[in-house]
Every structure is written in C-alpha cells, then in structure tokens.
Design an enzyme around this catalytic site. Structure first.
Site, PDB file in Angstrom:
ATOM      1  N   ASP A  23       3.106  10.210   8.578  1.00  0.00           N
ATOM      2  CA  ASP A  23       3.087   8.748   8.369  1.00  0.00           C
ATOM      3  C   ASP A  23       4.470   8.110   8.175  1.00  0.00           C
ATOM      4  OD1 ASP A  23       0.438   9.434   8.421  1.00  0.00           O
ATOM      5  OD2 ASP A  23      -0.082   8.602   6.474  1.00  0.00           O
ATOM      6  N   LYS A 128      -4.866   9.039  12.253  1.00  0.00           N
ATOM      7  CA  LYS A 128      -5.830   9.416  11.217  1.00  0.00           C
ATOM      8  C   LYS A 128      -6.301   8.177  10.460  1.00  0.00           C
ATOM      9  CE  LYS A 128      -2.236  10.732   7.836  1.00  0.00           C
ATOM     10  NZ  LYS A 128      -2.554   9.845   6.725  1.00  0.00           N
ATOM     11  N   CYS A 161      -0.582  10.521   1.038  1.00  0.00           N
ATOM     12  CA  CYS A 161      -0.998  11.212   2.261  1.00  0.00           C
ATOM     13  C   CYS A 161      -0.482  12.641   2.358  1.00  0.00           C
ATOM     14  CB  CYS A 161      -0.622  10.390   3.484  1.00  0.00           C
ATOM     15  SG  CYS A 161      -1.601   8.870   3.562  1.00  0.00           S
TER      16      CYS A 161
HETATM   17  N1  TIU Z   1       0.783   7.514   4.097  1.00  0.00           N
HETATM   18  C1  TIU Z   1       0.468   7.163   2.842  1.00  0.00           C
HETATM   19  O1  TIU Z   1       0.838   7.816   1.894  1.00  0.00           O
HETATM   20  N2  TIU Z   1      -0.271   6.021   2.709  1.00  0.00           N
HETATM   21  C2  TIU Z   1      -0.276   5.245   1.594  1.00  0.00           C
HETATM   22  O2  TIU Z   1      -1.066   4.326   1.484  1.00  0.00           O
HETATM   23  N3  TIU Z   1       0.623   5.551   0.628  1.00  0.00           N
HETATM   24  C3  TIU Z   1       0.873   4.889  -0.533  1.00  0.00           C
HETATM   25  O3  TIU Z   1       1.664   5.402  -1.329  1.00  0.00           O
HETATM   26  N4  TIU Z   1       0.304   3.732  -0.783  1.00  0.00           N
END
Ligand code: TIU
Length: 223
Positions: A23, A128, A161
């Site tokens: 991500d 995802k 994530c």
């Molecule tokens: N990729 C991921 O960690 N998504 C989130 O929403 N992270 C946050 O820390 N909010």
C-alpha cells in the site's frame, strides 16, 4: 541462509521468498493525499521510501518475486461493507471525493502507487479490498504457485495493513519477516507496539529485521 533478526535469526531460502510492498499509495504518502488531509504527518511514512527503493533494486537483481499491493474498492462500493463507511464523518469516507480523487477507489489518482517505488512491468500488483493482503485476493494461491514460504514485509502502515498481512501470513503457514526501517505508521507509538507484538513470545507472529540485514544477504546472492 541465516538472516539476523529478532527474536532470533531465521533461515531464508531466497528461492522461496517474496518481497511484499504494501500500500505505498499516493493517498497515504503524498502531502496532498488523503492521509495528510486527515491531519496525519506523512513524513513519518516517507522515511520508508529510500530503503524500499534500495531493496527493490536488490530484489530485482536477485530475481525475487515482488508483490505490490493497493488498498481500494470498486467505484460502486459493492466490495465495501457498509460497516466500513458508517463510522466516519461524511467527507472522510471511502468513496467520498478526496484531494486526489475518490478516497480509496480503484483507478483514482490517490489510489495509485507513488512514483518513487512504481512497479515494473511483470511485477504483481494486487488490489485488495481489506487491510490484510490475504482477504478476498488471490495472494494465497499466488504464493503457493511460486513455491513461496517466506514474506519480506515492507510498506504502510505498520500497525494496520502490514500487521493484518503478517497475522494472515502466519495463520496460513508463511513466515513473515518485517523490515523495521521499511514499514511505518502515522503513530510512532503504534509502530513500536506492533513490532514488539510481532516478535514477542519467541516470534508469535513472525520476525523483525532491517533492510541492511536483508540487503547483505541479497547482494551476496545475486545470480
Ligand atoms: N494500508 C493501510 O495501512 N491502510 C490504512 O488505512 N492505514 C491506516 O493507518 N489508517
């Protein structure tokens, strides 16, 4: 090959190892993205960029399987449970208009991977709909198809994530090895607590190491 890690060293067969870049999306890392719009300090996440770049270079040279992930939903939100919308104020929800397009919607500018760690043609980009890279994706099948047993975990955020993916990997029989300088959180306290939990009790969810330790192994093993 043994790699230095906490709580103890771990055997790493590079032919059974994949690099996961989780991500690294514009909405999470760029100053004009959604994360910054919510008041988060994105410089905390940006410190992962350089070490991930170095790791990608070495992993590409060694021919490691590389898997990039992106968190996001279909434009009609048919893959997004209403419970993931209701708990936030209107204007900050998945699908709402954000500074770089609709928030966490596939195809929008902010959903894209940052230019600095852009995937190369042929590398896997896994979309995802959840926090774990295993939830409602083909990841498990992809890893089995490639004979992968070990996952090098990099990306953002440590506590959300990355952590969800580490837990999912452990439950499915994969070794998750987290590179502490290649993961980060909007909260240094949650980053530290997450790494502490992963390596607690003799490695209850996996291992924690550094990119320097992994680069040492990768660069000594270029084919
Ligand atoms: N990729 C991921 O960690 N998504 C989130 O929403 N992270 C946050 O820390 N909010």
């Amino acid at each position: 090959m043994q790699i230095t890690a906490e709580p103890h060293s771990v055997t790493l067969d590079l032919d059974a190892t994949a690099l996961m870049v989780i991500d690294m999306q514009k909405d999470f890392l760029y100053p004009n993205g959604f994360g910054a719009f919510l008041g988060n300090d994105v410089t905390l996440l940006q410190r992962t960029i350089r070490p991930i770049q170095r790791l990608l270079t070495a992993a590409r040279m060694r021919g490691l399987l590389i898997i990039h992930t992106r968190e996001g939903h279909l434009p009609d939100l048919s893959d997004c449970p209403p419970t993931k919308l209701d708990r936030w104020p209107v204007g900050t929800r998945i699908g709402d208009p954000g500074p770089m397009g609709r928030i966490l919607i596939r195809g929008e500018e902010g959903h894209g991977i940052i230019n600095e760690v852009a995937p190369l043609p042929g590398e896997i980009v896994l979309d995802k709909p959840g926090k774990s890279a295993f939830y409602a994706t083909d990841l498990d099948a992809i890893l089995h198809q490639h004979g992968i047993r070990n996952l090098l975990i990099t990306g953002v955020t440590t506590d959300v994530c990355c952590n969800a993916t580490v837990i999912g990997a452990n439950d499915r029989g994969f070794n998750a090895i987290v590179l502490e300088d290649c993961v980060s959180s909007y909260s240094p306290a949650r980053h530290a607590a997450t790494l502490e939990t992963i390596k607690a009790q003799g490695g209850i969810f996996g291992w924690v190491t550094t990119s320097a330790d992994v680069l040492h192994i990768l660069n000594g093993a270029i084919k």
